[in-house]
Enzyme design. Structure first.
Site, PDB file in Angstrom:
ATOM      1  NE  ARG A 127       0.564 -11.859  -1.470  1.00  0.00           N
ATOM      2  CZ  ARG A 127       0.149 -10.724  -1.983  1.00  0.00           C
ATOM      3  NH1 ARG A 127       0.960  -9.975  -2.655  1.00  0.00           N
ATOM      4  NH2 ARG A 127      -1.092 -10.315  -1.798  1.00  0.00           N
ATOM      5  NE  ARG A 143      11.390  -0.405 -12.177  1.00  0.00           N
ATOM      6  CZ  ARG A 143      11.106  -0.959 -11.007  1.00  0.00           C
ATOM      7  NH1 ARG A 143      11.820  -1.979 -10.567  1.00  0.00           N
ATOM      8  NH2 ARG A 143      10.124  -0.475 -10.275  1.00  0.00           N
ATOM      9  NE  ARG A 148      -2.166  -4.764  -8.329  1.00  0.00           N
ATOM     10  CZ  ARG A 148      -2.507  -3.912  -7.364  1.00  0.00           C
ATOM     11  NH1 ARG A 148      -3.416  -2.994  -7.602  1.00  0.00           N
ATOM     12  NH2 ARG A 148      -1.976  -3.999  -6.161  1.00  0.00           N
ATOM     13  CE1 TYR A 180      -5.578  -5.396  -6.003  1.00  0.00           C
ATOM     14  CE2 TYR A 180      -5.873  -6.351  -8.155  1.00  0.00           C
ATOM     15  CZ  TYR A 180      -5.204  -6.299  -6.980  1.00  0.00           C
ATOM     16  OH  TYR A 180      -4.160  -7.161  -6.767  1.00  0.00           O
ATOM     17  NE  ARG A 210      -9.310 -16.642  -5.853  1.00  0.00           N
ATOM     18  CZ  ARG A 210      -9.674 -17.897  -5.717  1.00  0.00           C
ATOM     19  NH1 ARG A 210     -10.942 -18.228  -5.590  1.00  0.00           N
ATOM     20  NH2 ARG A 210      -8.778 -18.856  -5.737  1.00  0.00           N
ATOM     21  CD  GLU A 233      -1.785 -13.208   0.617  1.00  0.00           C
ATOM     22  OE1 GLU A 233      -0.907 -12.557   1.238  1.00  0.00           O
ATOM     23  OE2 GLU A 233      -2.351 -12.768  -0.395  1.00  0.00           O
ATOM     24  CG  ASP A 249      -2.519  -0.286  -4.510  1.00  0.00           C
ATOM     25  OD1 ASP A 249      -2.749  -1.417  -4.038  1.00  0.00           O
ATOM     26  OD2 ASP A 249      -1.845  -0.108  -5.546  1.00  0.00           O
TER      27      ASP A 249
HETATM   28  P1  FAD Z   1     -11.237  -1.883   4.454  1.00  0.00           P
HETATM   29  O1  FAD Z   1      -9.857  -1.827   4.980  1.00  0.00           O
HETATM   30  O2  FAD Z   1     -11.746  -3.193   3.961  1.00  0.00           O
HETATM   31  O3  FAD Z   1     -12.194  -1.332   5.605  1.00  0.00           O
HETATM   32  C1  FAD Z   1     -13.586  -1.491   5.598  1.00  0.00           C
HETATM   33  C2  FAD Z   1     -14.006  -1.725   7.030  1.00  0.00           C
HETATM   34  O4  FAD Z   1     -15.436  -1.752   7.097  1.00  0.00           O
HETATM   35  C3  FAD Z   1     -13.536  -3.067   7.572  1.00  0.00           C
HETATM   36  O5  FAD Z   1     -12.881  -2.881   8.800  1.00  0.00           O
HETATM   37  C4  FAD Z   1     -14.819  -3.866   7.730  1.00  0.00           C
HETATM   38  O6  FAD Z   1     -14.765  -4.793   8.809  1.00  0.00           O
HETATM   39  C5  FAD Z   1     -15.827  -2.771   7.973  1.00  0.00           C
HETATM   40  N1  FAD Z   1     -17.201  -3.147   7.610  1.00  0.00           N
HETATM   41  C6  FAD Z   1     -17.631  -3.760   6.478  1.00  0.00           C
HETATM   42  N2  FAD Z   1     -18.953  -3.945   6.508  1.00  0.00           N
HETATM   43  C7  FAD Z   1     -19.385  -3.443   7.696  1.00  0.00           C
HETATM   44  C8  FAD Z   1     -20.663  -3.363   8.321  1.00  0.00           C
HETATM   45  N3  FAD Z   1     -21.764  -3.838   7.712  1.00  0.00           N
HETATM   46  N4  FAD Z   1     -20.757  -2.797   9.530  1.00  0.00           N
HETATM   47  C9  FAD Z   1     -19.640  -2.317  10.161  1.00  0.00           C
HETATM   48  N5  FAD Z   1     -18.412  -2.373   9.628  1.00  0.00           N
HETATM   49  C10 FAD Z   1     -18.291  -2.929   8.400  1.00  0.00           C
HETATM   50  N6  FAD Z   1      -2.727  -1.626  -0.642  1.00  0.00           N
HETATM   51  C11 FAD Z   1      -1.517  -1.024  -0.738  1.00  0.00           C
HETATM   52  O7  FAD Z   1      -1.449   0.191  -0.962  1.00  0.00           O
HETATM   53  N7  FAD Z   1      -0.352  -1.736  -0.577  1.00  0.00           N
HETATM   54  C12 FAD Z   1      -0.350  -3.067  -0.325  1.00  0.00           C
HETATM   55  O8  FAD Z   1       0.713  -3.690  -0.185  1.00  0.00           O
HETATM   56  C13 FAD Z   1      -1.616  -3.729  -0.218  1.00  0.00           C
HETATM   57  N8  FAD Z   1      -1.662  -5.052   0.016  1.00  0.00           N
HETATM   58  C14 FAD Z   1      -2.879  -5.662   0.111  1.00  0.00           C
HETATM   59  C15 FAD Z   1      -2.898  -7.032   0.372  1.00  0.00           C
HETATM   60  C16 FAD Z   1      -4.107  -7.695   0.475  1.00  0.00           C
HETATM   61  C17 FAD Z   1      -4.120  -9.177   0.742  1.00  0.00           C
HETATM   62  C18 FAD Z   1      -5.322  -6.964   0.304  1.00  0.00           C
HETATM   63  C19 FAD Z   1      -6.641  -7.677   0.394  1.00  0.00           C
HETATM   64  C20 FAD Z   1      -5.312  -5.602   0.058  1.00  0.00           C
HETATM   65  C21 FAD Z   1      -4.093  -4.936  -0.044  1.00  0.00           C
HETATM   66  N9  FAD Z   1      -4.025  -3.565  -0.275  1.00  0.00           N
HETATM   67  C22 FAD Z   1      -2.794  -2.957  -0.383  1.00  0.00           C
HETATM   68  C23 FAD Z   1      -5.261  -2.736  -0.393  1.00  0.00           C
HETATM   69  C24 FAD Z   1      -5.665  -2.092   0.971  1.00  0.00           C
HETATM   70  O9  FAD Z   1      -5.968  -3.104   1.885  1.00  0.00           O
HETATM   71  C25 FAD Z   1      -6.891  -1.199   0.760  1.00  0.00           C
HETATM   72  O10 FAD Z   1      -6.646  -0.235  -0.241  1.00  0.00           O
HETATM   73  C26 FAD Z   1      -7.370  -0.444   2.010  1.00  0.00           C
HETATM   74  O11 FAD Z   1      -7.070  -1.091   3.204  1.00  0.00           O
HETATM   75  C27 FAD Z   1      -8.845  -0.263   1.870  1.00  0.00           C
HETATM   76  O12 FAD Z   1      -9.397   0.557   2.900  1.00  0.00           O
HETATM   77  P2  FAD Z   1     -10.979   0.644   3.008  1.00  0.00           P
HETATM   78  O13 FAD Z   1     -11.273   1.524   4.173  1.00  0.00           O
HETATM   79  O14 FAD Z   1     -11.579   1.009   1.713  1.00  0.00           O
HETATM   80  O15 FAD Z   1     -11.475  -0.853   3.268  1.00  0.00           O
HETATM   81  N1  UDP Z   2       1.583 -11.784 -10.359  1.00  0.00           N
HETATM   82  C1  UDP Z   2       2.184 -12.893 -10.914  1.00  0.00           C
HETATM   83  N2  UDP Z   2       3.293 -13.415 -10.329  1.00  0.00           N
HETATM   84  C2  UDP Z   2       3.840 -12.872  -9.220  1.00  0.00           C
HETATM   85  C3  UDP Z   2       3.234 -11.725  -8.653  1.00  0.00           C
HETATM   86  C4  UDP Z   2       2.096 -11.210  -9.239  1.00  0.00           C
HETATM   87  O1  UDP Z   2       1.709 -13.412 -11.913  1.00  0.00           O
HETATM   88  O2  UDP Z   2       4.857 -13.398  -8.732  1.00  0.00           O
HETATM   89  C5  UDP Z   2       0.361 -11.254 -11.003  1.00  0.00           C
HETATM   90  C6  UDP Z   2      -0.920 -11.852 -10.414  1.00  0.00           C
HETATM   91  O3  UDP Z   2      -1.860 -11.975 -11.469  1.00  0.00           O
HETATM   92  C7  UDP Z   2      -1.370 -10.797  -9.445  1.00  0.00           C
HETATM   93  C8  UDP Z   2      -0.986  -9.520 -10.209  1.00  0.00           C
HETATM   94  O4  UDP Z   2       0.259  -9.863 -10.836  1.00  0.00           O
HETATM   95  O5  UDP Z   2      -2.757 -10.863  -9.187  1.00  0.00           O
HETATM   96  C9  UDP Z   2      -0.831  -8.285  -9.344  1.00  0.00           C
HETATM   97  O6  UDP Z   2       0.142  -8.547  -8.362  1.00  0.00           O
HETATM   98  P1  UDP Z   2       0.228  -7.697  -7.022  1.00  0.00           P
HETATM   99  O7  UDP Z   2       1.461  -8.115  -6.296  1.00  0.00           O
HETATM  100  O8  UDP Z   2       0.063  -6.277  -7.375  1.00  0.00           O
HETATM  101  O9  UDP Z   2      -1.046  -8.229  -6.254  1.00  0.00           O
HETATM  102  P2  UDP Z   2      -1.617  -7.924  -4.793  1.00  0.00           P
HETATM  103  O10 UDP Z   2      -0.447  -7.545  -3.912  1.00  0.00           O
HETATM  104  O11 UDP Z   2      -2.631  -6.842  -4.966  1.00  0.00           O
HETATM  105  O12 UDP Z   2      -2.219  -9.225  -4.401  1.00  0.00           O
END
Ligand code: FAD
Ligand code: UDP
Length: 364
Positions: free
Chosen positions: A277, A173, A169, A345, A246, A297, A347
């Site tokens: 982080r 560079r 991911r 996983y 996780r 986090e 985005d």
């Molecule tokens: P979700 O956002 O999980 O929505 C699902 C919804 O369904 C939730 O609100 C939940 O409460 C609801 N739900 C679940 N079960 C039920 C039930 N039984 N009844 C009623 N409601 C229910 N993506 C990026 O592009 N850039 C980023 O920087 C980025 N950072 C991230 C950082 C973290 C820590 C995490 C965990 C994810 C990150 N992502 C990022 C990914 C991003 O969060 C997801 O791609 C996106 O929000 C997923 O949308 P979704 O609708 O599939 O799921």
């Molecule tokens: N990672 C790492 N060191 C860092 C940042 C990321 O080793 O400083 C690795 C780690 O395994 C992580 C993966 O790269 O799970 C993907 O990172 P990303 O920032 O895309 O993770 P997310 O934002 O989805 O948690």
């Protein structure tokens, strides 16, 4: 009777709901949490949008998705450039000439490439796991200081037991470019992510605090079709076993400081620091408030019933997911979509793309 009952108000549910309404269908959205938006939900604190479920940076190379979201909100020009903190030594991410110069005192791309080539000889043949993949991409020094500790605490297991794709991911560079993403478009919605969700759900009936899996009987028969975006194993009452996730724990503090760490995201890459982080939210929107909010986090073991943050894509879970996917395909009146229902996983841009494609097929 509604045309669609949409379970979950995250990006998948909200985009599908919006498209269905636009196509003249009637929709009801139900959401387990007290707020809409799924993981992109933010809480405003003294003018600062605090990302409640983890920091989110929108980035995409899909022009259609970029244009789609820009209909609803304007995006600022934030470019993610996290800094890694390893025992107080600071390195630019992703791995680029700034990182290599600081680490080895080298100056040219050729010198950096030679260093990595020398360290890569530790790996023979095709990389079989995350450790081998990381060493073969960036060598042993970066693996040891910036990857191993972070990855092992993030995933709660050894880098030798993790799939190689996770580390791919991150860009590597040979230029002095600290942009964490290679995508063509990037930014944060001006005014925060809630604006995007609120615009998508504008005029749509939403009930929060309702868990579909707990009151299914009540909702059965209320709509012609269900769009389910919750965990797929929960939908089937875990009858084939539980998929693993996780978990995360967030600790947010208000500080009487204008600028705490000078960057939105600082990664703590040593194993001994328990969090991965520290997010200083105001920097996502170039905030100038007199106070700041920072969130640590912490990765956590996940127990059923808790918020599921990351799917654990090992062989056991992938196989189990395939079996659930077969059951899901037989549910003719239910569409399974999004990060939890597809155990992917994803985005944000992939989720939007997939919701739009699904709506396109469904709403012709
Ligand atoms: P979700 O956002 O999980 O929505 C699902 C919804 O369904 C939730 O609100 C939940 O409460 C609801 N739900 C679940 N079960 C039920 C039930 N039984 N009844 C009623 N409601 C229910 N993506 C990026 O592009 N850039 C980023 O920087 C980025 N950072 C991230 C950082 C973290 C820590 C995490 C965990 C994810 C990150 N992502 C990022 C990914 C991003 O969060 C997801 O791609 C996106 O929000 C997923 O949308 P979704 O609708 O599939 O799921
Ligand atoms: N990672 C790492 N060191 C860092 C940042 C990321 O080793 O400083 C690795 C780690 O395994 C992580 C993966 O790269 O799970 C993907 O990172 P990303 O920032 O895309 O993770 P997310 O934002 O989805 O948690």
């Amino acid at each position: 009777m509604y045309d669609y009952l949409i379970v979950g108000s995250g990006l998948f549910g909200a985009v599908f709901a919006h498209e269905a309404k636009k196509a003249g269908r009637s929709v009801l959205v139900i959401e387990r949490r007290e707020n809409v938006g799924g993981n992109i939900y933010c809480e405003e604190m003294e003018g600062i949008n605090v990302h409640k479920y983890g920091a989110h940076i929108f980035h995409t190379s899909y022009k259609d998705v970029w244009e789609y979201v820009n209909q609803f909100v304007e995006f600022n020009n934030y470019v993610n450039s996290p800094v890694a903190n390893y025992k107080g030594e600071l390195y630019n991410l992703p791995f680029n000439m700034n990182t290599f110069a600081k680490l080895w005192g080298i100056v040219t791309p050729d010198e950096a490439a030679a260093k990595i080539a020398e360290q890569r000889t530790a790996i023979k043949g095709e990389p079989q796991n995350l450790e081998e993949q990381a060493i073969s991409l960036v060598g042993t020094d970066i693996y040891t200081k910036l990857i191993k500790g972070y990855t092992e605490k993030q995933w709660g297991r050894s880098c030798t037991e993790l799939p190689a794709f996770i580390i791919k991911r991150l860009p590597v560079r040979y230029t002095f470019d600290n942009n964490y993403f290679n995508d063509r478009y990037q930014g944060i919605p001006v005014g925060g992510y809630n604006k995007l969700i609120d615009a998508l759900l504008d005029g749509i009936e939403v009930r929060t605090g309702v868990d579909y899996n707990e009151c299914r009987a009540e909702y059965e028969g209320m709509a012609k079709k269900v769009v389910y975006t919750g965990p797929v194993d929960a939908y089937f009452d875990y009858k084939l076993g539980q998929l693993e996730y996780r978990g995360l724990r967030f600790e947010t503090e208000r500080l009487e400081e204008v600028n705490h760490q000078g960057v939105a995201v600082m990664n703590y890459t040593e194993r001994e620091v328990p969090y991965t982080r520290v997010i200083e939210h105001k920097h996502f929107e170039f905030g100038t408030q007199p106070v700041t909010y920072v969130t640590k986090e912490y990765p956590a073991d996940w127990q059923p019933g808790e918020e599921a943050y990351y799917p654990v894509n090992n062989e056991r879970n992938q196989n189990l997911y395939q079996q659930y996917a077969e059951l899901a395909a037989k549910e003719e009146k239910v569409i399974f979509g999004g990060r939890l229902a597809e155990y992917k996983y994803y985005d944000m841009d992939d989720v939007i793309k997939s919701a739009l494609a699904c709506a396109g097929r469904e709403l012709q």
